[in-house]
Design an enzyme around this catalytic site. Structure first.
Site, PDB file in Angstrom:
ATOM      1  NE  ARG A 159      -7.288  15.634  14.302  1.00 33.74           N
ATOM      2  CZ  ARG A 159      -8.396  15.363  13.584  1.00 33.74           C
ATOM      3  NH1 ARG A 159      -9.525  15.970  13.855  1.00 33.74           N
ATOM      4  NH2 ARG A 159      -8.353  14.475  12.603  1.00 33.74           N
ATOM      5  NE  ARG A 213      -2.534   6.865   9.923  1.00 31.92           N
ATOM      6  CZ  ARG A 213      -2.512   7.847   9.056  1.00 31.92           C
ATOM      7  NH1 ARG A 213      -2.107   7.621   7.809  1.00 31.92           N
ATOM      8  NH2 ARG A 213      -2.882   9.060   9.397  1.00 31.92           N
ATOM      9  CG  HIS A 260       1.641   7.508   2.920  1.00 36.72           C
ATOM     10  ND1 HIS A 260       1.154   8.576   3.647  1.00 36.72           N
ATOM     11  CD2 HIS A 260       0.912   6.430   3.312  1.00 36.72           C
ATOM     12  CE1 HIS A 260       0.176   8.146   4.442  1.00 36.72           C
ATOM     13  NE2 HIS A 260       0.009   6.848   4.244  1.00 36.72           N
ATOM     14  CD1 TRP A 277      -2.652  15.391  -3.511  1.00 37.35           C
ATOM     15  CD2 TRP A 277      -1.915  13.321  -3.924  1.00 37.35           C
ATOM     16  NE1 TRP A 277      -1.880  15.441  -4.647  1.00 37.35           N
ATOM     17  CE2 TRP A 277      -1.415  14.181  -4.922  1.00 37.35           C
ATOM     18  CE3 TRP A 277      -1.584  11.961  -3.980  1.00 37.35           C
ATOM     19  CZ2 TRP A 277      -0.610  13.734  -5.971  1.00 37.35           C
ATOM     20  CZ3 TRP A 277      -0.784  11.507  -5.020  1.00 37.35           C
ATOM     21  CH2 TRP A 277      -0.308  12.402  -5.997  1.00 37.35           C
ATOM     22  CG  ASP A 299      -3.433  15.209   8.114  1.00 42.60           C
ATOM     23  OD1 ASP A 299      -3.252  14.027   7.742  1.00 42.60           O
ATOM     24  OD2 ASP A 299      -4.444  15.584   8.726  1.00 42.60           O
ATOM     25  CG  ASN A 302       0.728  12.213   2.681  1.00 41.67           C
ATOM     26  OD1 ASN A 302       0.761  13.389   2.335  1.00 41.67           O
ATOM     27  ND2 ASN A 302       1.711  11.631   3.352  1.00 41.67           N
ATOM     28  CG  LEU A 314      17.035  23.513   6.864  1.00 41.42           C
ATOM     29  CD1 LEU A 314      16.151  24.738   6.999  1.00 41.42           C
ATOM     30  CD2 LEU A 314      16.416  22.597   5.829  1.00 41.42           C
ATOM     31  NE  ARG A 364      -4.491   5.691   4.307  1.00 40.83           N
ATOM     32  CZ  ARG A 364      -4.892   6.895   4.737  1.00 40.83           C
ATOM     33  NH1 ARG A 364      -6.024   7.407   4.291  1.00 40.83           N
ATOM     34  NH2 ARG A 364      -4.196   7.557   5.623  1.00 40.83           N
TER      35      ARG A 364
HETATM   36  C1  IPE Z   1      -0.914  13.765  12.164  1.00 34.33           C
HETATM   37  O1  IPE Z   1      -1.746  13.316  11.144  1.00 34.33           O
HETATM   38  C2  IPE Z   1       0.378  13.016  12.141  1.00 34.33           C
HETATM   39  C3  IPE Z   1       1.239  13.257  10.984  1.00 34.33           C
HETATM   40  C4  IPE Z   1       1.026  14.097  10.029  1.00 34.33           C
HETATM   41  C5  IPE Z   1       2.435  12.473  10.954  1.00 34.33           C
HETATM   42  P1  IPE Z   1      -2.913  12.253  11.415  1.00 34.33           P
HETATM   43  O2  IPE Z   1      -3.643  12.114  10.140  1.00 34.33           O
HETATM   44  O3  IPE Z   1      -2.338  11.005  11.995  1.00 34.33           O
HETATM   45  O4  IPE Z   1      -3.764  12.981  12.522  1.00 34.33           O
HETATM   46  P2  IPE Z   1      -5.233  12.661  13.062  1.00 34.33           P
HETATM   47  O5  IPE Z   1      -5.260  11.206  13.406  1.00 34.33           O
HETATM   48  O6  IPE Z   1      -6.193  12.974  11.961  1.00 34.33           O
HETATM   49  O7  IPE Z   1      -5.403  13.561  14.223  1.00 34.33           O
HETATM   50  C1  IPE Z   2      -0.370  12.209   6.732  1.00 34.20           C
HETATM   51  O1  IPE Z   2      -1.350  11.899   5.810  1.00 34.20           O
HETATM   52  C2  IPE Z   2       0.737  11.178   6.747  1.00 34.20           C
HETATM   53  C3  IPE Z   2       0.822  10.395   7.976  1.00 34.20           C
HETATM   54  C4  IPE Z   2       0.087  10.559   9.030  1.00 34.20           C
HETATM   55  C5  IPE Z   2       1.810   9.336   8.017  1.00 34.20           C
HETATM   56  P1  IPE Z   2      -2.568  10.954   6.162  1.00 34.20           P
HETATM   57  O2  IPE Z   2      -2.184   9.547   5.846  1.00 34.20           O
HETATM   58  O3  IPE Z   2      -3.039  11.165   7.541  1.00 34.20           O
HETATM   59  O4  IPE Z   2      -3.648  11.454   5.127  1.00 34.20           O
HETATM   60  P2  IPE Z   2      -5.222  11.614   5.378  1.00 34.20           P
HETATM   61  O5  IPE Z   2      -5.381  12.493   6.565  1.00 34.20           O
HETATM   62  O6  IPE Z   2      -5.762  10.238   5.588  1.00 34.20           O
HETATM   63  O7  IPE Z   2      -5.708  12.243   4.112  1.00 34.20           O
HETATM   64 MG    MG Z   3      -4.400  12.425   8.369  1.00 37.71          MG
END
Ligand code: IPE
Ligand code: IPE
Ligand code: MG
Length: 248
Positions: free
Chosen positions: A189, A66, A32, A20, A15, A17, A126, A28
């Protein structure tokens, strides 16, 4: 006896990306892309550390919610990454597996996932599991459907269903349960990740955003893991009987 100091199975919620990228005034999607690079590097590091199973949460069942543009960009990224990386993963002895509701993914992506799995099936260095369109509740639901179908067909006695019967129908059936769960990005979480399978995992949360997660961060989590006493309900005394004393 305490289990070995190196986890047999590490699971990671990758989580952060988006944040960052935002910190760098980038879209965004750039986050990724950087996330895919970090994932590629961590696979190699885990293999070098002697970790035999690694499960990466790449896209949750809730991530379909999303914006369409971001979902589309992620799907293209998964397709590209598979195209680009499978040769090298295969050459490095990595077995690829996917868990999740595949029918929700494009036919092209499903076909590539299948072919990567078939091609790398015999590799043993692995096992890399990618959770794509995965949700822990979906997983438990699909296991329940299998059990119900077997019971209805008369091949399974409902009274005989126990933990192992359920685990055998879940997406990670046949693999050891994750010993260590890492979540980057600062949230504490599970976000519907491996709800059943994480029952006894050690949990490691770090503020580090996923694209910044590397060898040093992984080693911090592994050091903590190696130091912790996993009791699985027992007492310390049972696990470490005093010298000369029989454990009972
Ligand atoms: C959890 O991240 C899912 C993945 C990393 C693929 P999210 O960014 O979607 O989680 P929430 O929505 O903040 O709980
Ligand atoms: C996790 O990073 C990647 C996916 C859930 C696909 P996020 O996209 O949730 O990144 P934040 O949480 O918005 O920074
Ligand atoms: Mg996230």
């Amino acid at each position: 006896m305490n289990p070995p100091a190196t986890p047999a199975h590490v699971a990671i919620i990758m989580d952060g990306n988006g944040r960052w990228a935002r910190q760098r005034m980038m879209p965004r999607q750039a986050g990724h892309r950087a996330g895919v690079r970090a994932a590629r590097a961590i696979v190699e590091t885990c293999a070098r550390r002697g970790i035999r199973h690694l499960t990466l949460f790449a896209f949750s069942s809730e991530n379909w919610r999303r914006p369409q543009g971001e979902v589309g960009a992620l799907m293209r990224l998964f397709l590209e990454a598979l195209e680009r990386e499978v040769d090298e993963l295969h050459a490095n002895g990595v077995q690829l597996r996917f868990i999740g509701e595949r029918r929700e993914l494009s036919a092209e992506l499903q076909a590539r996932m299948r072919s990567a799995e078939e091609r790398t099936r015999a590799n043993e260095r692995l096992v890399l599991v990618i959770a794509l369109a995965y949700g822990g509740r979906w997983d438990i639901g699909q296991a329940a459907r299998q059990l119900a179908a077997e019971a209805a067909a008369g091949t399974l006695d409902p009274a005989a269903i126990d933990d192992a019967t359920v685990a055998g129908r879940l997406a990670l059936a046949g693999l050891p349960e994750p010993d260590l769960l890492i979540r980057t990005g600062g949230e504490h979480r599970l976000s519907n990740f491996l709800l059943w399978q994480l029952a006894y995992a050690e949990l490691w949360f770090t503020d580090c955003l996923w694209p910044d997660f590397g060898e040093a961060e992984l080693d911090r989590a592994l050091a903590r893991y190696a130091a912790v006493e996993r009791r699985f309900g027992q007492t310390s005394e049972q696990l470490q009987p005093a010298a000369g004393e029989e454990s009972c």
